[in-house]
Design a protein around this motif. Structure first.
Motif, PDB file in Angstrom:
ATOM      1  N   ARG A   1      44.462  36.175  50.425  1.00  0.00           N
ATOM      2  CA  ARG A   1      43.106  36.153  49.850  1.00  0.00           C
ATOM      3  C   ARG A   1      43.193  35.667  48.421  1.00  0.00           C
ATOM      4  NH1 ARG A   1      38.340  36.549  47.977  1.00  0.00           N
ATOM      5  NH2 ARG A   1      36.819  38.070  48.724  1.00  0.00           N
TER       6      ARG A   1
ATOM      7  N   SER B   1      40.735  34.586  44.738  1.00  0.00           N
ATOM      8  CA  SER B   1      39.461  34.705  44.044  1.00  0.00           C
ATOM      9  C   SER B   1      39.474  33.753  42.864  1.00  0.00           C
ATOM     10  CB  SER B   1      39.251  36.152  43.572  1.00  0.00           C
ATOM     11  OG  SER B   1      38.049  36.268  42.861  1.00  0.00           O
TER      12      SER B   1
ATOM     13  N   LEU C   1      45.046  37.068  45.291  1.00  0.00           N
ATOM     14  CA  LEU C   1      44.603  38.443  45.105  1.00  0.00           C
ATOM     15  C   LEU C   1      45.780  39.417  44.993  1.00  0.00           C
ATOM     16  CD1 LEU C   1      42.130  40.237  44.880  1.00  0.00           C
ATOM     17  CD2 LEU C   1      42.169  40.507  47.358  1.00  0.00           C
TER      18      LEU C   1
ATOM     19  N   ASP D   1      41.287  46.267  44.247  1.00  0.00           N
ATOM     20  CA  ASP D   1      40.563  45.202  44.963  1.00  0.00           C
ATOM     21  C   ASP D   1      40.759  45.267  46.475  1.00  0.00           C
ATOM     22  OD1 ASP D   1      39.117  43.959  43.021  1.00  0.00           O
ATOM     23  OD2 ASP D   1      40.597  42.422  42.576  1.00  0.00           O
TER      24      ASP D   1
ATOM     25  N   LYS E   1      38.165  43.891  49.001  1.00  0.00           N
ATOM     26  CA  LYS E   1      37.997  42.460  49.300  1.00  0.00           C
ATOM     27  C   LYS E   1      38.680  42.054  50.598  1.00  0.00           C
ATOM     28  CE  LYS E   1      37.470  40.796  44.536  1.00  0.00           C
ATOM     29  NZ  LYS E   1      37.993  39.885  43.494  1.00  0.00           N
TER      30      LYS E   1
ATOM     31  N   GLU F   1      33.311  43.687  57.647  1.00  0.00           N
ATOM     32  CA  GLU F   1      32.594  43.169  56.486  1.00  0.00           C
ATOM     33  C   GLU F   1      31.275  43.901  56.315  1.00  0.00           C
ATOM     34  OE1 GLU F   1      33.704  41.061  54.323  1.00  0.00           O
ATOM     35  OE2 GLU F   1      35.557  40.532  55.364  1.00  0.00           O
TER      36      GLU F   1
ATOM     37  N   HIS G   1      32.585  45.059  46.761  1.00  0.00           N
ATOM     38  CA  HIS G   1      33.990  45.333  47.088  1.00  0.00           C
ATOM     39  C   HIS G   1      34.527  46.553  46.344  1.00  0.00           C
ATOM     40  CE1 HIS G   1      34.814  43.128  43.306  1.00  0.00           C
ATOM     41  NE2 HIS G   1      35.949  43.795  43.306  1.00  0.00           N
TER      42      HIS G   1
END
Length: 514
Positions: free
Chosen positions: A323, A325, A330, A363, A366, A371, A376
């Protein structure tokens, strides 16, 4: 013959007489010996009797002496005890006398206090009477009642207090800025210097390189059956266009995108590409990725010295690897934040292990398996609570974007370290259009306030200069305007790091000499 018989008879008679005589003599001798033995025994018995009597008398004397000694010791102990009792009685008598004197003194003191209290009451009554008379005289002289005079005095003091408070607040803020900014900068700079990590930039799409364009046809398959099977198995859109020697894998889930990339790599290397083989390879790769995710989570926890994480949390930490960002990986961001939190907590005298744990998990919202419609930070807090993390760690996760109230010192540390990791140079990248729009929104937000003449967003949006009219806003309102703009930017805008708002108020006088 007769003579012989007579001789024999005579001999036999003589022998008998002799035997009888011998027996009598022997009996007499035995009797005499027995008498002698009896006499000796009697003598020995007398001696033994005398000895026993002497021993008994000696023993009696010893027992009597021991009894007298013990009696003397007991008498001595009794005398000592009587002496101690007499001393104790004397001490008690002295203490009783002292207690009596103390009670007398206390009673005298109480009487004096009662007299003084009575005098104070009388003085208070006199003062109340004098104050009442003075108040009546003042009301008569001034023409105002006491309530009216009090209201006027309060109003005048309010203005003075506002001015004094504003000046005092400015002095405090200046002093706090001089010390707090210096100390905060030292801690932040030291934290950044001690945590040096490389920046990992990843795209939201994956480009799969192939050796030749001929392989594209094999990937597509007859009437597109291979590519449809691959898209159905991975959930990723596979874009085959005119780009030479490249296929684009596009999808929202980075884990699925990685599964599709590895599956394509194995299929192309193996050469057997058909729907059954595709499903088999995708299932195998999905299992490998899942194992790699768990292994990455475990290795990350071990590297950071974090123990006791729930297996599902370890899996979520591993998923962070796939992941990104704003182009920042991440997992790398979370590791960096964890190390920054530990350093900063150590500088502030807090528990670095808890801070590192909160920084790593801040985090996890995330990378959930589902979902839900939640920010988050809040989702991460709920996941941490679900897996029995401590309340201060859950609060630090949920409050690092100010979506809930911060209840522990870990929360601001995680918030600051998250901003440091995301805002340092090279950590993230931003689309040019979004960057320009953010700068324009900053300037327009400040221009919406009355009295603002010009605004400038400088230092890549890290600082906002606001110029106001000197004839429209005074110094006190300038301070208020700066705080209001900062609060509104914090509430309404999304930005990395922090934004400094500088409000400038100046007067210019221009003349021309001709």
């Amino acid at each position: 013959m007769t003579t012989i018989i007579l001789i024999l008879i005579t001999a036999i008679v003589a022998l008998a007489i002799g035997a009888v005589a011998a027996m009598i003599v022997q009996r007499n001798m035995a009797t005499s010996r027995a008498r002698t033995i009896i006499d000796e025994a009697k003598k020995e018995a007398e001696v033994i009797k005398k000895d026993r009597l002497l021993e008994a008398r000696e023993e009696e004397i010893k027992i009597k002496a021991e009894a007298e000694r013990q009696a003397q010791q007991r008498i001595s102990k009794v005398q000592q005890a009587e002496s101690k009792i007499k001393q104790r009685e004397m001490q008690l008598n002295q203490q009783q006398g002292e207690n009596q004197r103390a009670r007398n003194e206390i009673e005298q003191t109480r009487q004096r206090l009662d007299e003084q209290l009575a005098m104070a009451e009388s003085k208070k009554a006199e003062l109340d009477s004098l104050r009442h008379k003075a108040q009546e005289e003042l009301e008569h002289i001034s023409g105002l009642t006491a309530e009216e005079a009090k209201d006027k005095l309060v109003e005048s003091l309010k203005d003075e207090a506002k001015t004094a408070a504003a000046s005092y607040i400015n002095d405090i803020m200046d002093d706090a800025k001089m010390t707090a900014n210096k100390e905060a900068k030292r801690i932040v700079v030291q934290s950044i210097q001690r945590v040096a990590t490389e920046t990992a930039i990843e795209n939201s799409v994956t480009v799969f390189q192939i050796d030749s364009d001929e392989i594209k046809g094999r990937i597509i398959g007859r009437e597109g059956r291979n590519i449809r099977a691959l898209e159905a198995a991975t959930g990723i859109e596979i874009i085959v266009d005119d780009t030479p020697e490249a296929i684009v894998l596009s999808g929202f889930d980075p884990v699925r995108r990685e599964i599709a990339r590895l599956a394509l790599h194995q299929l192309v290397a193996d050469g057997r590409i058909h729907p059954a083989r595709i499903e088999e390879v995708v299932a195998k790769v999905r299992k490998q990725i899942e194992e790699e995710i768990i292994e990455t989570g475990k290795r990350t926890a071990i590297d950071l010295g974090i123990h006791g994480l729930h297996p599902d949390l370890i899996r979520l930490v591993g998923k962070m690897k796939y992941r990104s960002s704003y182009g920042q990986n991440l997992l790398q961001h979370s590791r960096e934040t964890a190390n920054l939190c530990a350093v900063m907590a150590s500088e502030l005298g807090l528990n670095p292990k808890k801070a590192r744990r909160a920084g790593l998990l801040h985090d996890i919202g995330k990378v959930p398996d589902e979902e839900p419609e939640l920010p988050h930070a809040l989702l991460g807090m709920k996941l941490a609570e679900k897996y029995k993390e401590k309340p201060e760690i859950c609060n630090a996760i949920g409050a690092h974007h100010d979506e809930i109230e911060q209840t522990s010192l870990l929360a601001p540390i995680v918030q600051v370290c998250d901003a440091i990791s995301g805002a340092r140079p090279g950590a993230r990248r931003e689309i040019v259009e979004a960057y320009i729009k953010r700068l324009n929104d900053l300037e327009q937000l400040a221009l919406s306030y009355p009295g603002v003449i010009k605004t400038y967003a400088i230092q890549a949006g890290r600082e906002l200069r606001v110029i106001v009219g000197a004839d429209k806003i005074d110094d006190v309102e300038t301070e208020k305007l700066s705080a209001e703009i900062a609060k509104r930017i914090q509430d309404e805008m999304t930005y990395p790091g922090q934004v400094k708002i500088t409000v400038i108020r100046e007067t210019r006088s221009v003349s021309f000499a001709k």
